[in-house]
Scaffold this active site. Structure first.
Site, PDB file in Angstrom:
ATOM      1  N   HIS A  17       0.684  -1.231  -0.211  1.00 48.79           N
ATOM      2  CA  HIS A  17       0.000   0.041   0.107  1.00 48.79           C
ATOM      3  C   HIS A  17       0.911   1.508   0.160  1.00 48.79           C
ATOM      4  O   HIS A  17       2.066   1.308   0.368  1.00 48.79           O
ATOM      5  CB  HIS A  17      -1.010  -0.064   1.165  1.00 48.79           C
ATOM      6  CG  HIS A  17       0.106   0.012   2.541  1.00 48.79           C
ATOM      7  ND1 HIS A  17       0.556   1.189   3.060  1.00 48.79           N
ATOM      8  CD2 HIS A  17       0.218  -1.018   3.311  1.00 48.79           C
ATOM      9  CE1 HIS A  17       0.934   0.876   4.252  1.00 48.79           C
ATOM     10  NE2 HIS A  17       1.030  -0.416   4.364  1.00 48.79           N
ATOM     11  N   GLU A  90      -1.712  -7.181   7.358  1.00 46.91           N
ATOM     12  CA  GLU A  90      -0.481  -6.998   7.998  1.00 46.91           C
ATOM     13  C   GLU A  90      -0.342  -7.793   9.201  1.00 46.91           C
ATOM     14  O   GLU A  90      -1.281  -8.608   9.775  1.00 46.91           O
ATOM     15  CB  GLU A  90      -0.264  -5.712   8.532  1.00 46.91           C
ATOM     16  CG  GLU A  90       1.071  -5.518   9.030  1.00 46.91           C
ATOM     17  CD  GLU A  90       2.332  -5.743   8.214  1.00 46.91           C
ATOM     18  OE1 GLU A  90       2.885  -6.912   8.163  1.00 46.91           O
ATOM     19  OE2 GLU A  90       3.026  -4.847   7.435  1.00 46.91           O
TER      20      GLU A  90
END
Length: 221
Positions: A17, A90
């Site tokens: 990202h 994550e």
């Protein structure tokens, strides 16, 4: 026919990202849901423009906002929908989440030391979320990448995820033990290319960020 499909090579563009405010100040995000900052939004737009000429059959993202915003930039110009998979998140850092590295060291000295020493089975302190050991996270991250490859034989898929997921994929592809220090960069809005052949993840190229350079040139004008 099915066995032939299994032998087809799947191409994976594994993308981190764009930047968030917490990335910029070195604050650990984990499962906390932080949006892109202005720089991250610009990175996502440049990334989308760079990938526009390339074949992409599916765009699949972590469900966290910073990844979804990046994925949506890629998919929007193609008129594609973004598939969402929470398994691309994550690593969950438990009580470390939301803290600066210096704050983690001060508040959780023993756990911080184990983390820095790469104890891959060290248990993290409980926070808003239940933390994962690095080994648990590695198994999750590599498992979901290979699952998407198996689900799309012969296709090109963009997986938009997080720095830790990229690290796990790199280690799996090059055979780097989990306990070794990370001696490679994991960059925001980078394109990292892999193929999966007969269930084996292989690295093609790492850390492509040439598409972000126009942002630097714009700042000089």
């Amino acid at each position: 026919m099915q066995s032939n499909d299994k032998n087809k090579t799947t191409t994976i563009l594994l993308i981190r990202h764009g930047e968030t405010a917490w990335n910029a100040e070195k604050r650990l995000q984990g499962h906390l849901d932080i949006a892109l900052n202005a720089e991250g939004a610009r990175q996502a737009a440049l990334l989308a423009a760079a990938l526009a000429p390339e074949r992409i059959d599916h765009v699949i993202s972590s469900d966290l906002l910073r990844a979804r915003q990046t994925a949506e930039a890629i998919a929007a110009s193609r008129g594609m929908a973004v598939g969402i998979d929470p398994a691309l998140r994550e690593r969950c850092y438990g009580g470390f989440e939301g803290l600066l590295y210096s704050e983690i060291a001060a508040r959780f000295p023993l756990e911080f030391a184990a983390w820095q020493a790469r104890d891959v089975d060290a248990v993290l302190p409980l926070g808003a979320n239940q933390g994962e050991t690095f080994r648990q996270f590695y198994d999750r991250a590599t498992g979901v990448i290979l699952a998407h490859a198996a689900a799309h034989p012969g296709k090109t898929i963009a997986l938009v995820a997080h720095g830790g997921v990229l690290e796990c994929a790199y280690r799996r592809a090059v055979g780097l033990p989990l306990e070794t220090p990370r001696d490679f960069k994991v960059l925001n809005a980078s394109v990292n290319r892999f193929v999966v052949e007969e269930g084996v993840l292989k690295l093609v190229s790492w850390g492509e960020v040439e598409h972000l350079r126009p942002a630097v040139l714009d700042d000089l004008g």
